[in-house]
Enzyme design. Structure first.
Site, PDB file in Angstrom:
ATOM      1  N   HIS A 162      -9.302   0.853  -1.594  1.00 46.49           N
ATOM      2  CA  HIS A 162      -9.325   1.503  -0.286  1.00 46.49           C
ATOM      3  C   HIS A 162     -10.732   1.363   0.291  1.00 46.49           C
ATOM      4  O   HIS A 162     -11.714   1.612  -0.411  1.00 46.49           O
ATOM      5  CB  HIS A 162      -9.006   2.994  -0.426  1.00 46.49           C
ATOM      6  CG  HIS A 162      -7.557   3.293  -0.630  1.00 46.49           C
ATOM      7  ND1 HIS A 162      -6.783   2.635  -1.558  1.00 46.49           N
ATOM      8  CD2 HIS A 162      -6.739   4.208  -0.026  1.00 46.49           C
ATOM      9  CE1 HIS A 162      -5.539   3.141  -1.509  1.00 46.49           C
ATOM     10  NE2 HIS A 162      -5.493   4.083  -0.590  1.00 46.49           N
TER      11      HIS A 162
ATOM     12  N   GLU B 267     -11.233   3.355   5.902  1.00 47.02           N
ATOM     13  CA  GLU B 267     -10.267   4.271   6.533  1.00 47.02           C
ATOM     14  C   GLU B 267     -11.083   5.410   7.134  1.00 47.02           C
ATOM     15  O   GLU B 267     -11.237   5.517   8.339  1.00 47.02           O
ATOM     16  CB  GLU B 267      -9.281   4.789   5.478  1.00 47.02           C
ATOM     17  CG  GLU B 267      -8.318   5.855   6.011  1.00 47.02           C
ATOM     18  CD  GLU B 267      -7.576   6.609   4.908  1.00 47.02           C
ATOM     19  OE1 GLU B 267      -6.552   7.214   5.235  1.00 47.02           O
ATOM     20  OE2 GLU B 267      -8.012   6.607   3.731  1.00 47.02           O
TER      21      GLU B 267
ATOM     22  N   ASP C 137       1.917   3.946   2.854  1.00 48.56           N
ATOM     23  CA  ASP C 137       0.908   4.807   2.233  1.00 48.56           C
ATOM     24  C   ASP C 137       1.533   5.958   1.426  1.00 48.56           C
ATOM     25  O   ASP C 137       1.764   5.825   0.236  1.00 48.56           O
ATOM     26  CB  ASP C 137      -0.060   5.314   3.314  1.00 48.56           C
ATOM     27  CG  ASP C 137      -1.414   5.750   2.755  1.00 48.56           C
ATOM     28  OD1 ASP C 137      -1.652   5.614   1.554  1.00 48.56           O
ATOM     29  OD2 ASP C 137      -2.256   6.221   3.556  1.00 48.56           O
ATOM     30  N   ASP C 138       1.772   7.107   2.071  1.00 54.37           N
ATOM     31  CA  ASP C 138       2.386   8.280   1.442  1.00 54.37           C
ATOM     32  C   ASP C 138       3.544   8.739   2.326  1.00 54.37           C
ATOM     33  O   ASP C 138       3.432   9.740   3.037  1.00 54.37           O
ATOM     34  CB  ASP C 138       1.358   9.409   1.300  1.00 54.37           C
ATOM     35  CG  ASP C 138       0.171   9.009   0.436  1.00 54.37           C
ATOM     36  OD1 ASP C 138       0.298   9.063  -0.795  1.00 54.37           O
ATOM     37  OD2 ASP C 138      -0.873   8.615   0.997  1.00 54.37           O
TER      38      ASP C 138
ATOM     39  N   HIS D 183       0.867  -1.189   0.000  1.00 56.91           N
ATOM     40  CA  HIS D 183       0.000   0.000   0.000  1.00 56.91           C
ATOM     41  C   HIS D 183       0.897   1.230   0.000  1.00 56.91           C
ATOM     42  O   HIS D 183       1.304   1.726   1.034  1.00 56.91           O
ATOM     43  CB  HIS D 183      -0.918  -0.017   1.226  1.00 56.91           C
ATOM     44  CG  HIS D 183      -1.948   1.082   1.242  1.00 56.91           C
ATOM     45  ND1 HIS D 183      -3.114   0.987   1.955  1.00 56.91           N
ATOM     46  CD2 HIS D 183      -1.976   2.297   0.635  1.00 56.91           C
ATOM     47  CE1 HIS D 183      -3.828   2.104   1.790  1.00 56.91           C
ATOM     48  NE2 HIS D 183      -3.142   2.907   1.002  1.00 56.91           N
TER      49      HIS D 183
ATOM     50  N   HIS E  57       1.482   4.856  -2.440  1.00 58.02           N
ATOM     51  CA  HIS E  57       1.171   5.733  -3.569  1.00 58.02           C
ATOM     52  C   HIS E  57       2.477   6.384  -3.996  1.00 58.02           C
ATOM     53  O   HIS E  57       3.082   7.124  -3.216  1.00 58.02           O
ATOM     54  CB  HIS E  57       0.161   6.796  -3.148  1.00 58.02           C
ATOM     55  CG  HIS E  57      -1.118   6.206  -2.625  1.00 58.02           C
ATOM     56  ND1 HIS E  57      -2.153   5.829  -3.447  1.00 58.02           N
ATOM     57  CD2 HIS E  57      -1.509   5.883  -1.356  1.00 58.02           C
ATOM     58  CE1 HIS E  57      -3.131   5.317  -2.712  1.00 58.02           C
ATOM     59  NE2 HIS E  57      -2.770   5.330  -1.442  1.00 58.02           N
TER      60      HIS E  57
END
Length: 345
Positions: free
Chosen positions: A208, A211, A289-290, A24, A26
């Site tokens: 997704h 969340e 994630d980021d 996961h 990005h």
């Protein structure tokens, strides 16, 4: 952020040595301020921040939207194939240092094609970096083309049609389709038809869910979109029946602890339900994630969870094993990596 004690170097070494998959991530969310400035200069773009320090200070968010605003502004510096290559390669080098042996990278073509960047440019830059990393760093990688869920399904269909002519050229790396961006008010069923089409085409599917959105979105992602993995999924805990199903069917959850903390999904890392879900037998994985925006790459996430949630080495090894099992790697490659985990996993 988390405990202010110095991290245990032996524990960090143990974490880094575990063969791990990151599932996961990005790629646009790995753009560090220094590289963002460099690409802005290269492309003659004026950033709304005078210095790297001012930009880094803006990486403190009040909520998901304040993050998304900066994320989309940051993506604006990505113009040429070389920009996508440099960003992806920078991530893959860090990934290798963290002990990542395989990365399944999400990218948002709509963020780029909407600015007039050709689909081909996006694929070419990210794809070349993935192939170079496979050959030079020993890190394998797959691409998950992700649709932006705040845009209409028709946009997702046209994005798919634009990308499909590139499929043969990238068949070694373009494995799957995902769904990301703002969950609220954009339920899974909004994308039922495009996901059905992607399944017919033979893509692996993820989305997704759970969340910001409710546990019901997790169930709908499984039943309506028929995804194999749930990205996030932390709000599944609100529904005991769903929790039993996730444990029984071993549905992988790609959990992103430091991201959840930064976006106020949990008030503190000590309150995070990662360890509870793991101990209930769910197929939980840890991801970043980021990472440029959320204060930590993969090893940072493992370490923060170990410290805040009292995970022992066996549990950390289980999380690493889960990430390999939940990946889209062929069975023989999974077996090779799993054999290198401590016996407890």
């Amino acid at each position: 952020m988390h405990s202010h004690t110095r991290p245990d170097p032996r524990l960090l070494q143990f974490i880094r040595a575990l063969p791990k998959a990151e599932l996961h991530l990005h790629i646009e969310g790995t753009l560090e301020p220094e590289l963002m400035f460099e690409l802005a200069r290269r492309n003659g773009i004026e950033l709304p921040y005078p210095t790297v320090e001012a930009l880094r200070a803006a990486y403190r968010f009040d909520d998901l939207q304040s993050f998304l605003d900066l994320y989309y502004a940051g993506a604006g510096v990505l113009i040429q194939e070389a920009d996508f290559y440099d960003m992806t390669m920078a991530y893959l080098r860090r990934a290798q240092r963290d002990g990542i042996v395989h990365a399944e990278i999400m990218f948002d073509p709509q963020t780029h094609t909407a600015r007039g960047v050709p689909m081909e440019t996006v694929f070419a830059g990210i794809g070349r970096a993935l192939r170079d990393a496979r050959d030079t760093l020993g890190v394998s990688g797959y691409l998950l083309l992700s649709f932006l869920r705040h845009l209409p399904e028709a946009d997702a269909f046209s994005t798919l049609e634009q990308a499909l002519p590139l499929r043969d050229r990238y068949q070694d790396i373009w494995m799957g389709i995902g769904l990301d961006s703002a969950e609220k008010g954009n339920p899974p069923e909004k994308f039922a038809r495009v996901f059905a089409r992607c399944r017919e085409l033979g893509f692996r599917l993820v989305a997704h869910a759970g969340e910001e959105g409710p546990a019901a979105y997790v169930r709908d992602a499984l039943d309506i979109l028929r995804v194999e993995r749930i990205d996030h999924g932390v709000r599944s805990e609100e529904d005991p029946d769903l929790m039993r199903r996730l444990a029984q069917e071993k549905v992988p959850l790609t959990v992103c602890p430091l991201s959840n903390l930064r976006l106020c999904v949990f008030p503190s890392l000590e309150d995070h339900n990662l360890a509870r879900m793991l101990r209930q037998g769910l197929m939980v994985t840890v991801n970043s994630d980021d990472p440029a925006y959320f204060g930590g790459y993969l090893a940072d996430n493992y370490l923060a969870c170990a410290e805040s949630l009292g995970l022992d080495e066996a549990e950390l090894a289980t999380l690493a094993g889960n990430s390999i099992r939940a990946s889209f790697l062929p069975p023989e490659q999974k077996a090779q990596w799993l054999a290198r985990l401590p016996a407890t996993a």
